[in-house]
Write a protein that holds these residues in place. Structure first.
Motif, short mmCIF file in Angstrom:
data_model
loop_
_atom_site.label_atom_id
_atom_site.label_comp_id
_atom_site.label_asym_id
_atom_site.label_seq_id
_atom_site.Cartn_x
_atom_site.Cartn_y
_atom_site.Cartn_z
N PRO A 57 18.63 8.99 -9.50
CA PRO A 57 17.97 8.32 -8.21
C PRO A 57 18.03 6.95 -8.57
N SER A 58 18.35 5.96 -7.61
CA SER A 58 18.31 4.63 -7.91
C SER A 58 16.83 4.09 -7.88
N PRO A 59 16.77 3.08 -9.01
CA PRO A 59 15.24 2.47 -8.99
C PRO A 59 14.99 1.67 -7.90
N ASP A 60 16.06 1.34 -7.27
CA ASP A 60 15.55 0.36 -5.85
C ASP A 60 15.51 1.33 -4.63
N ASP A 61 15.65 2.57 -4.63
CA ASP A 61 15.53 3.45 -3.63
C ASP A 61 13.85 3.15 -3.14
N ASP A 62 13.78 3.00 -2.00
CA ASP A 62 12.66 2.69 -1.06
C ASP A 62 12.99 3.27 0.19
N PRO A 63 12.00 4.16 0.74
CA PRO A 63 11.89 4.75 2.14
C PRO A 63 12.11 4.04 3.10
N PHE A 64 11.26 2.59 2.90
CA PHE A 64 10.91 1.82 3.92
C PHE A 64 12.13 0.81 4.12
N ARG A 65 12.72 0.68 3.14
CA ARG A 65 13.90 -0.68 3.19
C ARG A 65 14.77 -0.27 4.32
N GLY A 107 2.48 -0.15 -0.08
CA GLY A 107 2.19 -1.20 0.91
C GLY A 107 0.88 -1.02 1.71
N GLN A 108 0.23 -0.05 1.39
CA GLN A 108 -0.97 0.26 1.97
C GLN A 108 -2.36 0.14 1.14
N THR A 109 -3.53 -0.46 1.72
CA THR A 109 -4.62 -0.54 0.94
C THR A 109 -5.57 0.69 1.54
N VAL A 110 -6.35 1.20 1.29
CA VAL A 110 -7.19 2.22 2.04
C VAL A 110 -7.57 1.87 3.62
N GLY A 111 -7.83 0.71 3.72
CA GLY A 111 -8.22 0.11 4.92
C GLY A 111 -6.82 0.29 5.95
N LYS A 112 -5.70 -0.13 5.27
CA LYS A 112 -4.50 -0.05 6.15
C LYS A 112 -3.97 1.34 6.31
N GLN A 113 -4.31 2.11 5.30
CA GLN A 113 -3.79 3.62 5.55
C GLN A 113 -4.74 4.14 6.45
N LEU A 114 -5.80 3.78 6.75
CA LEU A 114 -6.60 4.62 7.67
C LEU A 114 -6.13 4.01 9.19
N LEU A 115 -5.69 2.95 9.28
CA LEU A 115 -5.50 2.51 10.71
C LEU A 115 -4.04 2.13 10.69
N LYS A 116 -3.21 2.79 9.80
CA LYS A 116 -1.77 2.99 10.12
C LYS A 116 -1.03 1.82 10.12
N LEU A 117 -1.29 1.00 9.07
CA LEU A 117 -0.71 -0.39 8.85
C LEU A 117 0.20 -0.34 7.53
N ARG A 118 0.90 -1.29 7.27
CA ARG A 118 1.73 -1.51 5.93
C ARG A 118 2.12 -2.67 5.68
N VAL A 119 1.97 -3.45 4.54
CA VAL A 119 2.58 -4.40 4.21
C VAL A 119 4.12 -4.31 3.89
N ALA A 120 4.81 -5.09 4.40
CA ALA A 120 6.41 -5.15 4.09
C ALA A 120 7.03 -6.46 4.01
N ASN A 121 8.03 -6.65 2.92
CA ASN A 121 9.05 -7.57 2.80
C ASN A 121 9.27 -8.18 4.14
N LEU A 122 9.48 -9.60 4.46
CA LEU A 122 9.76 -9.99 5.67
C LEU A 122 11.52 -9.67 5.79
N ASN A 123 12.13 -9.76 4.76
CA ASN A 123 13.52 -10.05 4.69
C ASN A 123 14.12 -8.84 5.03
N ASP A 124 13.51 -7.73 4.40
CA ASP A 124 14.23 -6.33 4.59
C ASP A 124 13.41 -5.17 5.03
N GLY A 125 12.04 -5.24 4.80
CA GLY A 125 11.20 -4.10 5.16
C GLY A 125 10.53 -3.20 4.08
N SER A 126 11.16 -3.57 2.88
CA SER A 126 10.72 -2.79 1.67
C SER A 126 9.26 -3.04 1.39
#
Length: 222
Positions: free
Chosen positions: A12-20, A146-165
């Motif tokens: 598997p690629s080390p850069d494999d990211d399901p959110f990218r 990309g999720q703290t506990v608060g973000k996970q509960l409210l279904k949010l996620r931090v993502a890189n702006l350039n590619d979503g990873s």
């Protein structure tokens, strides 16, 4: 059974990211890999209006189409700023309880009076402890998915702006430090309100000041 090692690159690629963001299948044309392929009109026919990117969530989070090469194309919609505030409050309560317990265990006090003078060393120690714990909490969980506990509960996620990873350690640490480091030097509540509340007014990406520093966005996951 063969004892030979697997060929190079088979794992598997080390850069494999399901959110990218993944480019669509090759359509035989040029342009951005995230652009929606368009059919060309017959020769001499009317030309279609320019397109600024495709993806299931539209080309412009604000519906205006005025942002060419929008990096949000193909990413989930931007998170509601109100939900971001609620998620941050949950995170602050979680880490705040840990800070209070450690402050009690190590006999730190926010306002300790001794001979009519505040013991600023203890006050600063508690604030510094809070900053360190908040930064560590945000960084570790953001790097994980990309999720703290608060973000996970409210279904949010931090993502890189350039590619979503998912942010890497440097990006997550930068984001957390900008938001939480002022805990040790100034009024934490005021700075947190300014940095986080910036997303209510920012366009087009609804970024807080910490998002701008780290080049991230917060998106919805559900």
């Amino acid at each position: 059974m063969s004892s030979e090692p697997p060929p190079y690159g088979s794992g598997p690629s080390p850069d494999d990211d399901p959110f990218r963001k993944q480019p669509p299948p090759d359509q035989g044309g040029g342009g951005s890999p995230y652009d929606t392929p368009q059919q060309q009109p017959p020769y001499g026919g009317p030309q279609p209006p320019p397109s600024y990117g495709g993806g299931p969530y539209g080309s412009d989070p604000y519906g205006g189409g005025q942002y060419p090469n929008d990096p949000l194309s193909g990413m989930p919609p931007l998170a509601d700023s109100g939900k971001r505030v609620l998620a941050r409050i949950i995170d602050m309560l979680i880490v705040g309880v840990v800070v209070l317990l450690l402050a009690w265990a190590f006999r730190f006090s926010q306002y300790t009076v001794d001979s009519d003078d505040w013991e600023f060393g203890k006050s600063f120690a508690q604030e510094a402890l809070a900053a360190i714990l908040y930064i560590a909490y945000d960084t570790v969980l953001s790097v994980r998915n990309g999720q703290t506990v608060g973000k996970q509960l409210l279904k949010l996620r931090v993502a890189n702006l350039n590619d979503g990873s998912t942010p890497n350690v440097q990006t997550a640490l930068t984001r957390a430090a900008v938001l939480w480091l002022p805990f040790a030097f100034c009024c934490a509540c005021v700075w947190t309100a300014i940095a986080g509340g910036w997303s209510f007014f920012d366009k087009p990406y609804k970024q807080g000041l910490h998002d701008k520093a780290a080049k991230t966005v917060v998106v919805s996951t559900g």
